[in-house]
Design a protein around this motif. Sequence first.
Motif, PDB file in Angstrom:
ATOM      1  N   LEU A  54      -5.481   7.561  -2.611  1.00 27.10           N
ATOM      2  CA  LEU A  54      -5.378   8.873  -3.236  1.00 27.10           C
ATOM      3  C   LEU A  54      -5.718  10.002  -2.265  1.00 27.10           C
ATOM      4  N   GLY A  55      -5.172  11.173  -2.564  1.00 25.11           N
ATOM      5  CA  GLY A  55      -5.456  12.369  -1.787  1.00 25.11           C
ATOM      6  C   GLY A  55      -6.499  13.251  -2.432  1.00 25.11           C
ATOM      7  N   GLY A  56      -7.226  12.703  -3.391  1.00 26.46           N
ATOM      8  CA  GLY A  56      -8.300  13.415  -4.075  1.00 26.46           C
ATOM      9  C   GLY A  56      -9.215  12.406  -4.739  1.00 26.46           C
ATOM     10  N   GLY A  57     -10.137  12.893  -5.564  1.00 23.51           N
ATOM     11  CA  GLY A  57     -11.068  12.006  -6.239  1.00 23.51           C
ATOM     12  C   GLY A  57     -10.473  11.354  -7.476  1.00 23.51           C
ATOM     13  N   PHE A  58     -11.120  10.288  -7.930  1.00 21.39           N
ATOM     14  CA  PHE A  58     -10.614   9.520  -9.071  1.00 21.39           C
ATOM     15  C   PHE A  58     -10.564  10.322 -10.369  1.00 21.39           C
ATOM     16  N   PHE A  59     -11.374  11.363 -10.486  1.00 18.28           N
ATOM     17  CA  PHE A  59     -11.392  12.143 -11.725  1.00 18.28           C
ATOM     18  C   PHE A  59     -10.273  13.179 -11.771  1.00 18.28           C
ATOM     19  N   HIS A  60      -9.472  13.238 -10.709  1.00 15.91           N
ATOM     20  CA  HIS A  60      -8.383  14.224 -10.633  1.00 15.91           C
ATOM     21  C   HIS A  60      -7.127  13.552 -10.075  1.00 15.91           C
ATOM     22  N   ILE A  61      -6.580  12.604 -10.841  1.00 12.63           N
ATOM     23  CA  ILE A  61      -5.387  11.883 -10.409  1.00 12.63           C
ATOM     24  C   ILE A  61      -4.231  12.860 -10.217  1.00 12.63           C
ATOM     25  N   TYR A  62      -3.548  12.715  -9.074  1.00 15.18           N
ATOM     26  CA  TYR A  62      -2.395  13.568  -8.777  1.00 15.18           C
ATOM     27  C   TYR A  62      -1.258  12.692  -8.259  1.00 15.18           C
ATOM     28  N   PRO A  63      -0.037  12.915  -8.775  1.00 16.93           N
ATOM     29  CA  PRO A  63       0.335  13.856  -9.835  1.00 16.93           C
ATOM     30  C   PRO A  63      -0.101  13.354 -11.214  1.00 16.93           C
ATOM     31  N   ARG A  64      -0.243  14.290 -12.139  1.00 21.71           N
ATOM     32  CA  ARG A  64      -0.761  13.944 -13.461  1.00 21.71           C
ATOM     33  C   ARG A  64       0.101  12.923 -14.181  1.00 21.71           C
ATOM     34  N   GLU A  65       1.418  12.980 -13.943  1.00 19.05           N
ATOM     35  CA  GLU A  65       2.297  12.047 -14.649  1.00 19.05           C
ATOM     36  C   GLU A  65       2.089  10.600 -14.201  1.00 19.05           C
ATOM     37  N   ASN A  66       1.326  10.383 -13.130  1.00 18.87           N
ATOM     38  CA  ASN A  66       1.044   9.021 -12.682  1.00 18.87           C
ATOM     39  C   ASN A  66      -0.322   8.522 -13.148  1.00 18.87           C
ATOM     40  N   LYS A  67      -0.924   9.236 -14.087  1.00 19.20           N
ATOM     41  CA  LYS A  67      -2.223   8.820 -14.608  1.00 19.20           C
ATOM     42  C   LYS A  67      -2.150   7.417 -15.228  1.00 19.20           C
ATOM     43  N   GLN A  68      -1.107   7.152 -15.989  1.00 19.66           N
ATOM     44  CA  GLN A  68      -0.972   5.836 -16.618  1.00 19.66           C
ATOM     45  C   GLN A  68      -0.796   4.747 -15.562  1.00 19.66           C
ATOM     46  N   LEU A  69      -0.016   5.051 -14.529  1.00 22.02           N
ATOM     47  CA  LEU A  69       0.165   4.090 -13.442  1.00 22.02           C
ATOM     48  C   LEU A  69      -1.157   3.854 -12.721  1.00 22.02           C
ATOM     49  N   ALA A  70      -1.920   4.915 -12.484  1.00 26.49           N
ATOM     50  CA  ALA A  70      -3.227   4.773 -11.837  1.00 26.49           C
ATOM     51  C   ALA A  70      -4.156   3.910 -12.679  1.00 26.49           C
ATOM     52  N   ASP A  71      -4.128   4.083 -13.998  1.00 25.35           N
ATOM     53  CA  ASP A  71      -4.957   3.257 -14.886  1.00 25.35           C
ATOM     54  C   ASP A  71      -4.587   1.786 -14.756  1.00 25.35           C
ATOM     55  N   LYS A  72      -3.292   1.523 -14.686  1.00 28.56           N
ATOM     56  CA  LYS A  72      -2.832   0.134 -14.544  1.00 28.56           C
ATOM     57  C   LYS A  72      -3.292  -0.450 -13.210  1.00 28.56           C
ATOM     58  N   VAL A 130       0.841  -1.194   0.000  1.00 27.54           N
ATOM     59  CA  VAL A 130       0.000   0.000   0.000  1.00 27.54           C
ATOM     60  C   VAL A 130       0.876   1.243   0.000  1.00 27.54           C
ATOM     61  N   SER A 131       0.533   2.183  -0.877  1.00 22.34           N
ATOM     62  CA  SER A 131       1.253   3.458  -0.896  1.00 22.34           C
ATOM     63  C   SER A 131       0.301   4.533  -1.430  1.00 22.34           C
ATOM     64  N   GLY A 132       0.857   5.736  -1.685  1.00 22.93           N
ATOM     65  CA  GLY A 132      -0.010   6.876  -1.955  1.00 22.93           C
ATOM     66  C   GLY A 132       0.038   7.476  -3.339  1.00 22.93           C
ATOM     67  N   LEU A 133       0.654   6.788  -4.316  1.00 26.88           N
ATOM     68  CA  LEU A 133       0.707   7.230  -5.716  1.00 26.88           C
ATOM     69  C   LEU A 133       1.448   8.554  -5.895  1.00 26.88           C
ATOM     70  N   ALA A 134       2.178   9.005  -4.899  1.00 22.32           N
ATOM     71  CA  ALA A 134       2.942  10.246  -5.031  1.00 22.32           C
ATOM     72  C   ALA A 134       4.195   9.998  -5.869  1.00 22.32           C
ATOM     73  N   LYS A 135       4.882  11.079  -6.210  1.00 25.69           N
ATOM     74  CA  LYS A 135       6.158  10.957  -6.906  1.00 25.69           C
ATOM     75  C   LYS A 135       7.157  10.244  -6.008  1.00 25.69           C
ATOM     76  N   GLY A 136       8.223   9.768  -6.595  1.00 24.07           N
ATOM     77  CA  GLY A 136       9.311   9.215  -5.809  1.00 24.07           C
ATOM     78  C   GLY A 136       9.033   7.845  -5.241  1.00 24.07           C
TER      79      GLY A 136
END
Length: 238
Positions: free
Chosen positions: A120-138, A94-100
Amino acid sequence: MLKFSREFHAIQTKKLLELYAKENIVIIPYNHPEYPQLLREIHDPPLVLFSKGDRSLLSNKAIAIVGARDADNYAREAIELLLPPLVEKKFVIVSGLAKGTDTIAHESTIAHGGKTIAVLGGGFFHIYPRENKQLADKIQHAHLLISEYPPIWRPEKWHFPMRNRIISGMTLGTIVIQAKSRSGSLITADQALEAGREVFALPGQINQPLSVGTNHLIQQGAKLVASGQDILEELNLD
């Protein structure tokens, strides 16, 4: 919660639920059988969890990996060393999808054939950081995304310390890889201790800023880890 209630009632419930169904979003309330039992035990558990993905992972034993957003190669090498024994024992990471550190933890778990949950620290329609959108999709297709925030909510700075209590609260222990003297990872470690969970820390060079937080945790009694086996032994799962 008051803000959520106002926004929920301002939207036509039927359309909202249709949207959630279309997006494969499932709401898990506190009293639902799929709500993580460990998370129920903290003093301020979220009343609901929004989820996308494999909800069966919520019933598996899990461990958190957190650390610096500007993690370096030492963090990557350490995670590669720690992960295989945990994955072999079927731990969900388990982790938080943040950078690094968070990104490395999710990606390495997937690469080793393990399962991961991103909080996540926000809703699914606003993935943060944006560069992790592909990782979130996976993750949402083969693993699990969860958030206490409705999908339309944008992440706010104050959401992330709140998110950290979920990361530590739903796991048996938290591994801190790298952390500066003032770090969100240290907040997560404090929340883990408050919930009666284990805290593990990776030692680092004493002259490196990213080692200050983890070395301090070890001074304060966190378990020094140099291998995944150290973690399994501490949890009596070796």
